[in-house]
Scaffold this motif. Structure first.
Motif, mmCIF file in Angstrom:
data_model
loop_
_atom_site.group_PDB
_atom_site.id
_atom_site.type_symbol
_atom_site.label_atom_id
_atom_site.label_comp_id
_atom_site.label_asym_id
_atom_site.label_seq_id
_atom_site.Cartn_x
_atom_site.Cartn_y
_atom_site.Cartn_z
ATOM 1 N N ILE A 132 28.039 65.221 36.105
ATOM 2 C CA ILE A 132 29.200 65.231 35.217
ATOM 3 C C ILE A 132 30.468 65.269 36.063
ATOM 4 O O ILE A 132 30.640 66.176 36.878
ATOM 5 N N PRO A 133 31.351 64.290 35.933
ATOM 6 C CA PRO A 133 32.580 64.275 36.736
ATOM 7 C C PRO A 133 33.373 65.560 36.577
ATOM 8 O O PRO A 133 33.561 66.055 35.462
ATOM 9 N N GLN A 134 33.837 66.087 37.698
ATOM 10 C CA GLN A 134 34.628 67.318 37.646
ATOM 11 C C GLN A 134 36.016 67.063 37.072
ATOM 12 O O GLN A 134 36.687 67.984 36.624
ATOM 13 N N MET A 135 36.438 65.797 37.099
ATOM 14 C CA MET A 135 37.760 65.474 36.594
ATOM 15 C C MET A 135 37.731 64.134 35.874
ATOM 16 O O MET A 135 36.984 63.230 36.265
ATOM 17 N N MET A 136 38.538 64.014 34.831
ATOM 18 C CA MET A 136 38.685 62.760 34.104
ATOM 19 C C MET A 136 40.138 62.304 34.200
ATOM 20 O O MET A 136 41.057 63.112 34.013
ATOM 21 N N MET A 137 40.335 61.038 34.499
ATOM 22 C CA MET A 137 41.671 60.466 34.524
ATOM 23 C C MET A 137 41.707 59.305 33.537
ATOM 24 O O MET A 137 40.802 58.464 33.526
ATOM 25 N N PHE A 138 42.753 59.254 32.714
ATOM 26 C CA PHE A 138 42.852 58.246 31.670
ATOM 27 C C PHE A 138 43.877 57.187 32.083
ATOM 28 O O PHE A 138 45.020 57.504 32.433
ATOM 29 N N LEU A 139 43.445 55.933 32.074
ATOM 30 C CA LEU A 139 44.277 54.809 32.479
ATOM 31 C C LEU A 139 44.419 53.826 31.321
ATOM 32 O O LEU A 139 43.559 53.756 30.443
ATOM 33 N N GLU A 140 45.505 53.058 31.343
ATOM 34 C CA GLU A 140 45.677 52.012 30.336
ATOM 35 C C GLU A 140 44.734 50.848 30.607
ATOM 36 O O GLU A 140 44.166 50.260 29.680
ATOM 37 N N VAL A 141 44.575 50.503 31.896
ATOM 38 C CA VAL A 141 43.636 49.464 32.327
ATOM 39 C C VAL A 141 43.060 49.870 33.668
ATOM 40 O O VAL A 141 43.674 50.645 34.403
ATOM 41 N N LEU A 142 41.903 49.342 33.995
ATOM 42 C CA LEU A 142 41.311 49.572 35.312
ATOM 43 C C LEU A 142 41.833 48.511 36.277
ATOM 44 O O LEU A 142 41.964 47.344 35.904
ATOM 45 N N PRO A 143 42.134 48.887 37.534
ATOM 46 C CA PRO A 143 42.609 47.891 38.498
ATOM 47 C C PRO A 143 41.512 46.893 38.847
ATOM 48 O O PRO A 143 40.351 47.277 39.015
ATOM 49 N N LEU A 144 41.871 45.626 38.936
ATOM 50 C CA LEU A 144 40.903 44.574 39.204
ATOM 51 C C LEU A 144 41.256 43.823 40.488
ATOM 52 O O LEU A 144 42.420 43.762 40.890
ATOM 53 N N THR A 145 40.234 43.249 41.104
ATOM 54 C CA THR A 145 40.441 42.390 42.260
ATOM 55 C C THR A 145 40.799 40.986 41.768
ATOM 56 O O THR A 145 40.794 40.719 40.567
ATOM 57 N N ALA A 146 41.072 40.081 42.700
ATOM 58 C CA ALA A 146 41.448 38.718 42.338
ATOM 59 C C ALA A 146 40.347 37.991 41.575
ATOM 60 O O ALA A 146 40.617 37.116 40.751
ATOM 61 N N ASN A 147 39.069 38.372 41.824
ATOM 62 C CA ASN A 147 37.966 37.697 41.123
ATOM 63 C C ASN A 147 37.497 38.473 39.891
ATOM 64 O O ASN A 147 36.423 38.198 39.348
ATOM 65 N N GLY A 148 38.318 39.438 39.444
ATOM 66 C CA GLY A 148 38.047 40.099 38.173
ATOM 67 C C GLY A 148 37.133 41.299 38.238
ATOM 68 O O GLY A 148 36.795 41.867 37.195
ATOM 69 N N LYS A 149 36.728 41.732 39.435
ATOM 70 C CA LYS A 149 35.885 42.924 39.554
ATOM 71 C C LYS A 149 36.762 44.168 39.684
ATOM 72 O O LYS A 149 37.923 44.088 40.096
ATOM 73 N N ILE A 150 36.192 45.324 39.338
ATOM 74 C CA ILE A 150 36.950 46.570 39.424
ATOM 75 C C ILE A 150 37.288 46.866 40.882
ATOM 76 O O ILE A 150 36.418 46.858 41.749
ATOM 77 N N ASN A 151 38.550 47.108 41.152
ATOM 78 C CA ASN A 151 39.024 47.399 42.504
ATOM 79 C C ASN A 151 39.010 48.915 42.711
ATOM 80 O O ASN A 151 39.978 49.615 42.394
#
Length: 231
Positions: A132-151
């Motif tokens: 279970i993650p010790q911390m949760m962070m809430f984002l509007e979007v996840l950062p992506l690489t140029a080819n669309g994968k999560i960065n």
């Protein structure tokens, strides 16, 4: 069933290997010990479910070790995505002082607010405590690489003050708690700790638990069995 394992593919369309890279070919292609079929190791992880379907658990590259446990980050992400208010997520590991901890990055549906403790309670019904993650962070979007994968490298790095914001700080109420509180702060190299924060959430492991039990015996002549401490 339910046990995570490596996903291999085979068949008549399987490649012969990596172009001019025999070492990579040897590492990725195997011969099945029973069928003698040639297979390719995809680097993905999965497991069989009760109905015979295969559940995708993420990349083998994202397998980490925390507190002596091997953890599949993809399995935590799958559990988070099962929550009705989670649209997307990713779980990463950060090191702080002498400990490592899990952080869940959440994109909620329609930017809906999700109470952190309720989310952790939801995960507690699906995962063991150390996943279970010790911390949760809430984002509007996840950062992506140029080819669309999560960065993952672009994920914001949390600090301990942010972790404290998700924790109600309860101070010691008697001399025994005060001594333990001071010892824990020294052991975890932290300035602020709530007496209600779980040992493992702070980054504790079996070695630190052994040190703490020994210190209690030395300072207070009280023997606490290690198994009882974990309970």
């Amino acid at each position: 069933m339910w046990v995570a394992g490596n996903l291999y593919i085979g068949g008549i369309g399987l490649a012969l290997g990596y172009w001019k890279d025999q070492q990579k070919t040897n590492n990725s292609f195997i011969i099945h010990p029973e069928t003698n079929q040639r297979l390719y190791k995809t680097g993905d992880l999965g497991r069989y479910l009760a109905d015979g379907e295969i559940e995708f658990l993420g990349r083998e590259d994202f397998q980490v070790k925390i507190q002596g446990y091997r953890i599949e980050l993809g399995e935590i992400e799958s559990a988070l995505l099962a929550h009705k208010s989670v649209l997307n997520c990713v779980v990463s590991v950060f090191e702080e002082a002498s400990s490592a901890y899990l952080v869940g990055y959440i994109v909620s549906k329609n930017n809906e607010a999700i109470e952190v403790q309720l989310l952790k309670d939801f995960l507690a019904n699906k995962l063991p405590h150390y996943m279970i993650p010790q911390m949760m962070m809430f984002l509007e979007v996840l950062p992506l690489t140029a080819n669309g994968k999560i960065n993952r490298k672009a994920l914001p790095r949390p600090d301990y003050s942010q972790r404290l914001q998700q924790t109600e700080i309860v101070m010691p109420s008697n001399q025994q708690e005060l001594w333990l509180h001071q010892y824990w702060k020294k052991m975890f190299e932290l300035d602020v700790i709530s007496v209600q924060q779980p040992f493992f959430e702070l980054g504790g492991d079996s070695l630190m638990a052994t040190r703490l039990v020994a210190a209690i015996r030395k300072e207070h002549n009280i023997h606490v069995p290690l198994a009882e401490f974990f309970n």
